[in-house]
Design a protein around this motif. Structure first.
Motif, PDB file in Angstrom:
ATOM      1  N   TYR A  61       0.751  -1.172   0.020  1.00 22.10           N
ATOM      2  CA  TYR A  61       0.017   0.016  -0.034  1.00 22.10           C
ATOM      3  C   TYR A  61       0.651   1.299  -0.192  1.00 22.10           C
ATOM      4  O   TYR A  61       0.273   2.266  -0.414  1.00 22.10           O
ATOM      5  N   VAL A  62       1.998   1.023   0.449  1.00 22.37           N
ATOM      6  CA  VAL A  62       3.012   2.422   0.486  1.00 22.37           C
ATOM      7  C   VAL A  62       3.108   2.833  -0.892  1.00 22.37           C
ATOM      8  O   VAL A  62       3.760   4.021  -1.212  1.00 22.37           O
ATOM      9  N   LYS A  63       2.799   2.087  -1.961  1.00 22.87           N
ATOM     10  CA  LYS A  63       3.249   2.424  -3.331  1.00 22.87           C
ATOM     11  C   LYS A  63       2.066   3.001  -3.887  1.00 22.87           C
ATOM     12  O   LYS A  63       1.949   3.506  -5.266  1.00 22.87           O
ATOM     13  N   TYR A  64       1.015   3.330  -3.004  1.00 26.28           N
ATOM     14  CA  TYR A  64      -0.334   3.993  -3.552  1.00 26.28           C
ATOM     15  C   TYR A  64       0.011   5.349  -4.083  1.00 26.28           C
ATOM     16  O   TYR A  64       0.825   6.114  -3.684  1.00 26.28           O
ATOM     17  N   SER A  65      -0.532   5.678  -5.466  1.00 26.44           N
ATOM     18  CA  SER A  65      -0.222   6.921  -6.076  1.00 26.44           C
ATOM     19  C   SER A  65      -1.566   7.584  -6.217  1.00 26.44           C
ATOM     20  O   SER A  65      -2.531   7.063  -7.029  1.00 26.44           O
ATOM     21  N   ALA A  66      -1.754   8.793  -5.824  1.00 25.91           N
ATOM     22  CA  ALA A  66      -3.189   9.522  -5.908  1.00 25.91           C
ATOM     23  C   ALA A  66      -3.181   9.968  -7.483  1.00 25.91           C
ATOM     24  O   ALA A  66      -4.288   9.834  -8.082  1.00 25.91           O
ATOM     25  N   GLU A  67      -2.234  10.098  -8.131  1.00 27.17           N
ATOM     26  CA  GLU A  67      -2.165  10.521  -9.423  1.00 27.17           C
ATOM     27  C   GLU A  67      -2.544   9.498 -10.359  1.00 27.17           C
ATOM     28  O   GLU A  67      -3.331   9.512 -11.319  1.00 27.17           O
ATOM     29  N   LYS A  68      -1.962   8.187 -10.104  1.00 25.62           N
ATOM     30  CA  LYS A  68      -2.459   6.873 -10.728  1.00 25.62           C
ATOM     31  C   LYS A  68      -3.885   6.546 -10.439  1.00 25.62           C
ATOM     32  O   LYS A  68      -4.621   6.133 -11.326  1.00 25.62           O
ATOM     33  N   SER A  69      -4.391   6.833  -9.357  1.00 19.76           N
ATOM     34  CA  SER A  69      -5.780   6.401  -8.971  1.00 19.76           C
ATOM     35  C   SER A  69      -6.748   7.437  -9.853  1.00 19.76           C
ATOM     36  O   SER A  69      -7.819   6.908 -10.382  1.00 19.76           O
ATOM     37  N   ILE A  70      -6.338   8.786 -10.059  1.00 21.90           N
ATOM     38  CA  ILE A  70      -7.077   9.438 -10.809  1.00 21.90           C
ATOM     39  C   ILE A  70      -7.230   9.187 -12.265  1.00 21.90           C
ATOM     40  O   ILE A  70      -8.228   9.272 -12.813  1.00 21.90           O
ATOM     41  N   GLU A  71      -6.046   8.843 -12.797  1.00 22.66           N
ATOM     42  CA  GLU A  71      -5.844   8.453 -14.200  1.00 22.66           C
ATOM     43  C   GLU A  71      -6.690   7.152 -14.247  1.00 22.66           C
ATOM     44  O   GLU A  71      -7.186   7.167 -15.355  1.00 22.66           O
ATOM     45  N   ASN A  72      -6.543   6.065 -13.596  1.00 27.14           N
ATOM     46  CA  ASN A  72      -7.276   4.987 -13.597  1.00 27.14           C
ATOM     47  C   ASN A  72      -8.924   5.017 -13.697  1.00 27.14           C
ATOM     48  O   ASN A  72      -9.716   4.550 -14.312  1.00 27.14           O
ATOM     49  N   SER A  73      -9.351   6.109 -12.541  1.00 21.68           N
ATOM     50  CA  SER A  73     -10.749   6.374 -12.440  1.00 21.68           C
ATOM     51  C   SER A  73     -11.175   7.053 -13.813  1.00 21.68           C
ATOM     52  O   SER A  73     -12.106   6.520 -14.303  1.00 21.68           O
ATOM     53  N   LEU A  74     -10.433   7.986 -14.450  1.00 19.33           N
ATOM     54  CA  LEU A  74     -10.880   8.608 -15.562  1.00 19.33           C
ATOM     55  C   LEU A  74     -10.765   7.722 -16.715  1.00 19.33           C
ATOM     56  O   LEU A  74     -11.828   7.744 -17.687  1.00 19.33           O
ATOM     57  N   ASN A  75     -10.115   6.688 -16.837  1.00 22.26           N
ATOM     58  CA  ASN A  75      -9.978   5.683 -17.988  1.00 22.26           C
ATOM     59  C   ASN A  75     -11.147   4.572 -17.813  1.00 22.26           C
ATOM     60  O   ASN A  75     -11.866   4.386 -18.935  1.00 22.26           O
ATOM     61  N   LYS A  78     -14.308   6.883 -19.054  1.00 19.45           N
ATOM     62  CA  LYS A  78     -14.172   6.646 -20.615  1.00 19.45           C
ATOM     63  C   LYS A  78     -14.483   5.570 -21.100  1.00 19.45           C
ATOM     64  O   LYS A  78     -15.231   5.476 -21.857  1.00 19.45           O
ATOM     65  N   GLU A  79     -14.014   4.389 -20.519  1.00 21.40           N
ATOM     66  CA  GLU A  79     -14.331   3.028 -21.212  1.00 21.40           C
ATOM     67  C   GLU A  79     -15.795   2.614 -21.005  1.00 21.40           C
ATOM     68  O   GLU A  79     -16.630   2.413 -21.928  1.00 21.40           O
ATOM     69  N   ARG A  80     -16.620   3.136 -19.818  1.00 18.26           N
ATOM     70  CA  ARG A  80     -17.954   3.076 -19.701  1.00 18.26           C
ATOM     71  C   ARG A  80     -18.645   3.859 -20.639  1.00 18.26           C
ATOM     72  O   ARG A  80     -19.582   3.254 -21.137  1.00 18.26           O
ATOM     73  N   LEU A  81     -18.382   5.110 -20.843  1.00 23.59           N
ATOM     74  CA  LEU A  81     -19.113   6.030 -21.898  1.00 23.59           C
ATOM     75  C   LEU A  81     -18.860   5.537 -23.307  1.00 23.59           C
ATOM     76  O   LEU A  81     -19.849   5.410 -24.033  1.00 23.59           O
ATOM     77  N   VAL A  82     -17.688   4.981 -23.848  1.00 21.64           N
ATOM     78  CA  VAL A  82     -17.515   4.236 -24.967  1.00 21.64           C
ATOM     79  C   VAL A  82     -18.500   3.027 -25.178  1.00 21.64           C
ATOM     80  O   VAL A  82     -18.928   2.896 -26.328  1.00 21.64           O
ATOM     81  N   LYS A  83     -18.591   2.287 -23.981  1.00 21.38           N
ATOM     82  CA  LYS A  83     -19.433   0.960 -24.317  1.00 21.38           C
ATOM     83  C   LYS A  83     -20.724   1.378 -24.235  1.00 21.38           C
ATOM     84  O   LYS A  83     -21.563   0.714 -24.843  1.00 21.38           O
ATOM     85  N   GLY A  84     -21.290   2.336 -23.658  1.00 19.80           N
ATOM     86  CA  GLY A  84     -22.581   2.730 -23.640  1.00 19.80           C
ATOM     87  C   GLY A  84     -22.828   3.738 -24.849  1.00 19.80           C
ATOM     88  O   GLY A  84     -24.177   3.785 -25.126  1.00 19.80           O
ATOM     89  N   SER A  85     -22.094   4.490 -25.507  1.00 15.34           N
ATOM     90  CA  SER A  85     -22.342   5.106 -26.502  1.00 15.34           C
ATOM     91  C   SER A  85     -21.374   5.544 -27.417  1.00 15.34           C
ATOM     92  O   SER A  85     -20.176   5.497 -27.041  1.00 15.34           O
ATOM     93  N   SER A  86     -21.508   5.412 -28.724  1.00 11.72           N
ATOM     94  CA  SER A  86     -20.415   5.540 -29.698  1.00 11.72           C
ATOM     95  C   SER A  86     -20.324   7.256 -30.079  1.00 11.72           C
ATOM     96  O   SER A  86     -19.559   7.502 -30.954  1.00 11.72           O
ATOM     97  N   LYS A  87     -21.203   7.996 -29.346  1.00  8.21           N
ATOM     98  CA  LYS A  87     -21.068   9.377 -29.856  1.00  8.21           C
ATOM     99  C   LYS A  87     -20.023  10.302 -29.212  1.00  8.21           C
ATOM    100  O   LYS A  87     -19.616  11.275 -29.475  1.00  8.21           O
ATOM    101  N   TYR A  88     -19.326   9.361 -28.240  1.00  8.58           N
ATOM    102  CA  TYR A  88     -18.085  10.399 -27.610  1.00  8.58           C
ATOM    103  C   TYR A  88     -16.809   9.805 -28.226  1.00  8.58           C
ATOM    104  O   TYR A  88     -16.522   8.752 -28.308  1.00  8.58           O
ATOM    105  N   ASP A  89     -16.215  10.667 -28.326  1.00  6.74           N
ATOM    106  CA  ASP A  89     -14.715  10.474 -28.922  1.00  6.74           C
ATOM    107  C   ASP A  89     -13.730  10.836 -28.030  1.00  6.74           C
ATOM    108  O   ASP A  89     -13.457  12.185 -27.812  1.00  6.74           O
ATOM    109  N   PHE A  90     -13.079   9.953 -27.448  1.00 10.16           N
ATOM    110  CA  PHE A  90     -11.728  10.264 -26.443  1.00 10.16           C
ATOM    111  C   PHE A  90     -10.638   9.940 -26.978  1.00 10.16           C
ATOM    112  O   PHE A  90     -10.065   9.066 -27.381  1.00 10.16           O
TER     113      PHE A  90
END
Length: 90
Positions: A61-75, A78-90
């Protein structure tokens, strides 16, 4: 009246930075739960987002990265949006 725990989707940058600091300083999960007013499950879910699968599996757990967490959350969002609709271009 009992105070409600913070839902896992409500993490702010400040919360993530605090979690990163607490785990690097060696605080046990029980103290982190109290300090951040979140459930154990919420803390572990957030740790999972900020670690590699191997780091999480090995309790590094000492290797936890807040930056990596935000990046993973955003990704993931984006994946959920792309799967749900093709009108979003990321």
């Amino acid at each position: 009246m009992e105070k409600k725990k913070k839902p896992s989707w409500f993490w702010t940058q400040e919360d993530r930075n605090m979690l990163e600091c607490l785990v690097r300083e060696g605080y046990p999960i029980s103290k982190i739960v109290e300090h951040l007013d979140a459930s154990r499950a919420t803390i572990y879910n957030e740790l999972r987002r900020g670690l590699t699968e191997e780091e999480y599996k090995n309790h590094q757990y000492v290797k936890y990265s807040a930056e990596k967490s935000i990046e993973n959350s955003l990704n993931m969002a984006k994946e959920r949006l792309v799967k749900g609709s093709s009108k979003y271009d990321f």
